[in-house]
Design a protein around this motif. Sequence first.
Motif, PDB file in Angstrom:
ATOM      1  N   LEU A  17     -24.855   3.674   4.303  1.00  0.00           N
ATOM      2  CA  LEU A  17     -25.199   2.369   5.112  1.00  0.00           C
ATOM      3  C   LEU A  17     -26.416   2.397   5.753  1.00  0.00           C
ATOM      4  N   PRO A  18     -26.752   3.511   6.737  1.00  0.00           N
ATOM      5  CA  PRO A  18     -28.035   3.519   7.475  1.00  0.00           C
ATOM      6  C   PRO A  18     -29.216   3.233   6.582  1.00  0.00           C
ATOM      7  N   GLY A  19     -29.148   3.938   5.256  1.00  0.00           N
ATOM      8  CA  GLY A  19     -30.431   3.703   4.440  1.00  0.00           C
ATOM      9  C   GLY A  19     -30.509   2.218   4.120  1.00  0.00           C
ATOM     10  N   VAL A  20     -29.333   1.754   3.785  1.00  0.00           N
ATOM     11  CA  VAL A  20     -29.539   0.178   3.282  1.00  0.00           C
ATOM     12  C   VAL A  20     -30.124  -0.559   4.514  1.00  0.00           C
ATOM     13  N   LEU A  21     -29.415  -0.194   5.649  1.00  0.00           N
ATOM     14  CA  LEU A  21     -29.950  -1.230   6.899  1.00  0.00           C
ATOM     15  C   LEU A  21     -31.378  -1.103   7.007  1.00  0.00           C
ATOM     16  N   LEU A  45     -15.928   0.099   2.384  1.00  0.00           N
ATOM     17  CA  LEU A  45     -15.090  -0.319   3.580  1.00  0.00           C
ATOM     18  C   LEU A  45     -15.385  -1.849   4.005  1.00  0.00           C
ATOM     19  N   GLN A  46     -14.164  -2.362   4.269  1.00  0.00           N
ATOM     20  CA  GLN A  46     -14.553  -3.785   4.943  1.00  0.00           C
ATOM     21  C   GLN A  46     -15.249  -3.596   5.985  1.00  0.00           C
ATOM     22  N   GLU A  47     -15.300  -2.659   6.972  1.00  0.00           N
ATOM     23  CA  GLU A  47     -16.002  -2.769   8.098  1.00  0.00           C
ATOM     24  C   GLU A  47     -17.554  -2.573   7.901  1.00  0.00           C
ATOM     25  N   ASP A  48     -17.923  -2.033   6.521  1.00  0.00           N
ATOM     26  CA  ASP A  48     -19.432  -1.822   5.998  1.00  0.00           C
ATOM     27  C   ASP A  48     -19.799  -3.278   5.686  1.00  0.00           C
ATOM     28  N   ARG A  49     -18.775  -4.011   4.705  1.00  0.00           N
ATOM     29  CA  ARG A  49     -19.145  -5.262   4.387  1.00  0.00           C
ATOM     30  C   ARG A  49     -19.399  -6.234   5.668  1.00  0.00           C
ATOM     31  N   ASP A  50     -18.636  -6.339   6.629  1.00  0.00           N
ATOM     32  CA  ASP A  50     -18.931  -7.043   7.803  1.00  0.00           C
ATOM     33  C   ASP A  50     -19.835  -6.704   8.503  1.00  0.00           C
ATOM     34  N   ILE A  51     -20.306  -5.475   8.588  1.00  0.00           N
ATOM     35  CA  ILE A  51     -21.866  -5.214   9.366  1.00  0.00           C
ATOM     36  C   ILE A  51     -22.903  -5.784   8.541  1.00  0.00           C
ATOM     37  N   LEU A  52     -22.915  -5.808   7.212  1.00  0.00           N
ATOM     38  CA  LEU A  52     -23.905  -6.509   6.198  1.00  0.00           C
ATOM     39  C   LEU A  52     -23.833  -7.844   6.626  1.00  0.00           C
ATOM     40  N   ALA A  53     -22.562  -8.593   6.747  1.00  0.00           N
ATOM     41  CA  ALA A  53     -22.473  -9.964   6.633  1.00  0.00           C
ATOM     42  C   ALA A  53     -23.121 -10.389   8.160  1.00  0.00           C
ATOM     43  N   ARG A  54     -22.859  -9.653   9.289  1.00  0.00           N
ATOM     44  CA  ARG A  54     -23.531  -9.989  10.399  1.00  0.00           C
ATOM     45  C   ARG A  54     -24.809  -9.752  10.619  1.00  0.00           C
ATOM     46  N   ARG A  55     -25.537  -8.986   9.728  1.00  0.00           N
ATOM     47  CA  ARG A  55     -27.127  -8.735   9.786  1.00  0.00           C
ATOM     48  C   ARG A  55     -27.480 -10.006   8.785  1.00  0.00           C
ATOM     49  N   GLY A  56     -26.926 -10.622   8.203  1.00  0.00           N
ATOM     50  CA  GLY A  56     -27.259 -11.600   7.280  1.00  0.00           C
ATOM     51  C   GLY A  56     -27.897 -11.234   5.969  1.00  0.00           C
ATOM     52  N   GLY A 289     -32.603  -0.185  15.774  1.00  0.00           N
ATOM     53  CA  GLY A 289     -31.515  -0.061  16.731  1.00  0.00           C
ATOM     54  C   GLY A 289     -31.843  -0.993  17.828  1.00  0.00           C
ATOM     55  N   VAL A 290     -32.918  -1.161  18.184  1.00  0.00           N
ATOM     56  CA  VAL A 290     -33.340  -2.267  19.201  1.00  0.00           C
ATOM     57  C   VAL A 290     -32.822  -3.611  18.935  1.00  0.00           C
ATOM     58  N   GLU A 291     -33.102  -4.008  17.541  1.00  0.00           N
ATOM     59  CA  GLU A 291     -32.477  -5.251  17.252  1.00  0.00           C
ATOM     60  C   GLU A 291     -30.814  -5.310  17.073  1.00  0.00           C
ATOM     61  N   MET A 292     -29.988  -4.106  16.686  1.00  0.00           N
ATOM     62  CA  MET A 292     -28.832  -3.959  16.838  1.00  0.00           C
ATOM     63  C   MET A 292     -28.189  -3.964  17.992  1.00  0.00           C
ATOM     64  N   MET A 293     -28.850  -3.357  18.875  1.00  0.00           N
ATOM     65  CA  MET A 293     -28.082  -3.156  20.398  1.00  0.00           C
ATOM     66  C   MET A 293     -28.137  -4.596  20.969  1.00  0.00           C
ATOM     67  N   THR A 294     -29.096  -5.233  20.400  1.00  0.00           N
ATOM     68  CA  THR A 294     -29.113  -6.682  21.314  1.00  0.00           C
ATOM     69  C   THR A 294     -28.095  -7.742  20.278  1.00  0.00           C
ATOM     70  N   GLU A 298     -21.533  -2.579  18.612  1.00  0.00           N
ATOM     71  CA  GLU A 298     -20.532  -1.856  17.983  1.00  0.00           C
ATOM     72  C   GLU A 298     -21.065  -1.531  16.508  1.00  0.00           C
ATOM     73  N   ASP A 299     -21.846  -2.342  16.026  1.00  0.00           N
ATOM     74  CA  ASP A 299     -22.213  -2.241  14.602  1.00  0.00           C
ATOM     75  C   ASP A 299     -23.290  -1.094  14.938  1.00  0.00           C
ATOM     76  N   TRP A 300     -23.842  -1.030  15.686  1.00  0.00           N
ATOM     77  CA  TRP A 300     -24.923  -0.007  15.839  1.00  0.00           C
ATOM     78  C   TRP A 300     -24.262   1.334  16.339  1.00  0.00           C
ATOM     79  N   LYS A 301     -23.084   1.568  16.599  1.00  0.00           N
ATOM     80  CA  LYS A 301     -22.230   2.769  17.050  1.00  0.00           C
ATOM     81  C   LYS A 301     -21.815   3.071  15.389  1.00  0.00           C
ATOM     82  N   VAL A 302     -21.789   2.570  14.683  1.00  0.00           N
ATOM     83  CA  VAL A 302     -21.200   2.852  13.225  1.00  0.00           C
ATOM     84  C   VAL A 302     -22.353   3.459  12.774  1.00  0.00           C
ATOM     85  N   VAL A 303     -23.553   2.959  12.857  1.00  0.00           N
ATOM     86  CA  VAL A 303     -24.711   3.478  12.273  1.00  0.00           C
ATOM     87  C   VAL A 303     -25.104   4.953  12.787  1.00  0.00           C
TER      88      VAL A 303
END
Length: 308
Positions: A17-21, A45-56, A289-294, A298-303
């Motif tokens: 997931l970190p590589g894809v993001l 995992l669904q959690e990973d799918r949700d992170i991708l969705a929230r990242r657009g 990380g600057v983007e995701m922390m904003t 919680e998604d950044w913690k997964v990364v």
Amino acid sequence: MGKRAAYVTLLTKTSYLPGVLVLEYTLRSVGSKYPLVVMVTPSLLQEDRDILARRGIGVIDIQSLKPPDRLHELSAHDARFADTWTKLRAFELTDYDRVVLLDADMIVMRIMDELMDLSLGRAEIAAAHVCACNPRKLVHYPADWVPENCAYTPLSHPTGVMNPTLITEKSPRPHTQLNSGLVVLNPSTELAEAVYNHLYTSPLVPTWSFPDQDLLSDFFKGRWRPLPWCYNALKTLMLIHKPLWRDEEIRCLHYILADKPWQARVSKHGGGEYDKSHQWWWDRLELLGVEMMTDNSEDWKVVLANVA
């Protein structure tokens, strides 16, 4: 209407997931007008799918792909390639006229949208050559993988930047082999079925050292267009082909080999042979990380839980 086109990668497990993001971040950072779309399998995992969705980031559900049971065995050294057959599902993405298939262990350093307009027949692909030098002398690599047979050995800067080694009837076999980290293709149902049929029926399947890569080299023999090294800048070229390599020429950097940049932080004291290129990945992760922390801490913690 404009061309329907996308960069596409594969994600089957959280560890990538970190590589894809980071890959998606780098495409945006260089100003690409085309999106990164992620093919995902039921194992993700669904959690990973949700992170991708929230990242657009767009997601396409696909099924895993592999040859018939027990037909192909990977060496223990290359067990990480077990999922790579599934990349071939990109050929069935007929919602797009053009796809540039990317591995998740890549970063984009200069815009390369020109690949979307590359002249290519419906049953052709484009990709960069393998590096056949085998500097680590791995015994399970093909015997003809030696520097004198490598397509990069004759090249140097600046003429080699946009002039890859041509494939002729007299070319050594490694010149006919591509690296599948970046593949330009035109999806179609007919082509996808032909590729899958080759995977299921070719008598050569048991002999392939590099799963999807060897399949593509074989199936598209005489029908793949060599791309310049800078579109799939294998990190090893920096050390092995110094007359050719220039940092500023890189369009897309590929972190081949088992040690992915997110698996170990670069030492402050240096000394690692790939520290320089791996630091480029960590620099981009920090900006992501600057983007995701904003957007969603919680998604950044997964990364962070999946990097060193």
